[in-house]
Design an enzyme around this catalytic site. Structure first.
Site, PDB file in Angstrom:
ATOM      1  CG  LEU A 142      -2.105  -0.912   1.269  1.00 54.51           C
ATOM      2  CD1 LEU A 142      -2.855  -0.759   2.585  1.00 54.51           C
ATOM      3  CD2 LEU A 142      -3.040  -0.644   0.108  1.00 54.51           C
ATOM      4  CG  ASP A 143       1.126   3.791  -3.395  1.00 56.80           C
ATOM      5  OD1 ASP A 143       2.058   2.986  -3.552  1.00 56.80           O
ATOM      6  OD2 ASP A 143       0.378   4.166  -4.330  1.00 56.80           O
ATOM      7  N   PRO A 144       2.371   4.949   0.756  1.00 59.99           N
ATOM      8  CG  PRO A 144       4.536   5.823   0.966  1.00 59.99           C
ATOM      9  CD  PRO A 144       3.613   5.165  -0.023  1.00 59.99           C
ATOM     10  CD  GLU A 145       0.627  10.634   2.209  1.00 61.07           C
ATOM     11  OE1 GLU A 145      -0.383  11.125   2.758  1.00 61.07           O
ATOM     12  OE2 GLU A 145       1.735  10.533   2.775  1.00 61.07           O
ATOM     13  CB  VAL A 146      -2.988   4.020   0.347  1.00 59.77           C
ATOM     14  CG1 VAL A 146      -4.208   3.104   0.387  1.00 59.77           C
ATOM     15  CG2 VAL A 146      -2.886   4.730  -0.995  1.00 59.77           C
TER      16      VAL A 146
END
Length: 309
Positions: free
Chosen positions: A39-43
């Site tokens: 999962l991307d950091p901002e997700v």
């Protein structure tokens, strides 16, 4: 005693999936920890973590379906296809988009669709990750892929949206390898405007949903109080996509030693079958590549202790 099980973690924003693994190794004092899909950091959202012997089934959890809730913003696109990137294209015109138009586009993008992974992604081209090329300002040809979108549901009640910039929320159920960022861009393209994904949360991963999850802080508290067994899910959870077959006592020696077995008809339904002993998964078998009437082990999970067998 070794810690084994699948931890339904709620990944908070601001951390990479690897950050979560690193922190859990410290909290749980074990090296055998692996996540089941970046999962991307901002997700934020559901990130099942495999601990101990369940790391053997991480790939099968990764392959299972996911559910996301995303915000799509129409009006400008970015180089990362999400809100963290630099603006690439802007359309400042006053827009009027109806619910019927959005619903039609979402229907068009349901099923097996083509996607080109974003430049800021971990997909490898010639042994190098795309985001490494992107950070160097190098553009490379990206491989087109087919992904499965099971459903897209419009979550807002609006009948139409008016303005220079328009945002709406959707729920996506999809298969492995789907880029929701790219899907947001595709939705914008189908509506005739530049777009990006402005927010994303993963609400389900395989059998795990938001209600099952704990945060890193909660894991630390559980570990400190010796209550990790309250939250860890067994190995069988990671194999839930496959049929289960209980072996007989006379098969124990053969399975324990990873021998080829007579093929079971249950493999007609799925490519794999999870063999169990006393209800516990002990091996994952698949069709033998050369012998049509046989099946062979794909993964071995171990049997109960000798006195139990």
């Amino acid at each position: 005693m070794a810690l084994n099980g699948i931890l339904p973690l709620w990944k908070e924003k601001g951390m990479t999936s690897h950050d979560c693994v690193f922190k859990l190794r410290k909290i749980l004092q074990t090296k055998k920890v692996g996540h089941t899909g970046t999962l991307d950091p901002e997700v934020d959202g559901v990130l099942p973590i495999c601990i101990g012997n369940t790391t053997k089934v991480a790939e099968y959890i990764t392959d299972q379906g996911k559910t996301y809730e995303a915000e799509v913003t129409i009006g400008y696109s970015t180089d990362t296809e999400d809100a963290t990137g630099e603006t690439v294209e802007t359309d400042a015109s006053k827009k009027v988009i109806t619910r019927a138009q959005v619903a039609e586009v979402l229907l068009q993008l349901t099923g097996n669709i083509k996607q080109i992974p974003p430049m800021y992604s971990a997909v490898k081209v010639n042994g190098k990750k795309l985001y490494e090329y992107a950070r160097q300002g190098i553009s490379v040809e990206r491989p087109e892929r087919i992904v499965r979108i099971d459903s897209i549901e419009l979550l807002d009640d609006d009948q139409r949206w008016i303005g220079e910039k328009i945002s709406f929320n959707i729920r996506i159920r999809c298969g492995k390898g789907t880029y929701i960022r790219t899907l947001a861009v595709q939705i914008g393209e189908a509506l005739g405007y530049p777009a990006h994904m402005s927010r994303l949360t993963r609400t389900e991963s395989g059998k795990f949903s938001e209600k099952d999850c704990v945060t890193l802080a909660e894991v630390a508290e559980l570990a400190q109080n010796g209550h990790m067994d309250d939250i860890l899910k067994p190995l069988s959870y990671g194999l839930s996509a496959f049929p289960f077959l209980e072996i007989e006592q006379q098969q124990v020696f053969a399975v324990k030693n990873g021998q080829v077995l007579a093929r079971h008809a249950i493999l007609d339904e799925m490519g794999f079958v999870a063999l169990t002993y006393k209800g516990q998964p002990v091996a994952l078998y698949k069709n033998h590549p050369e012998k049509a009437d046989k099946m062979k082990p794909e993964k071995m999970f171990g049997f109960p202790t000798a006195d139990e067998v």
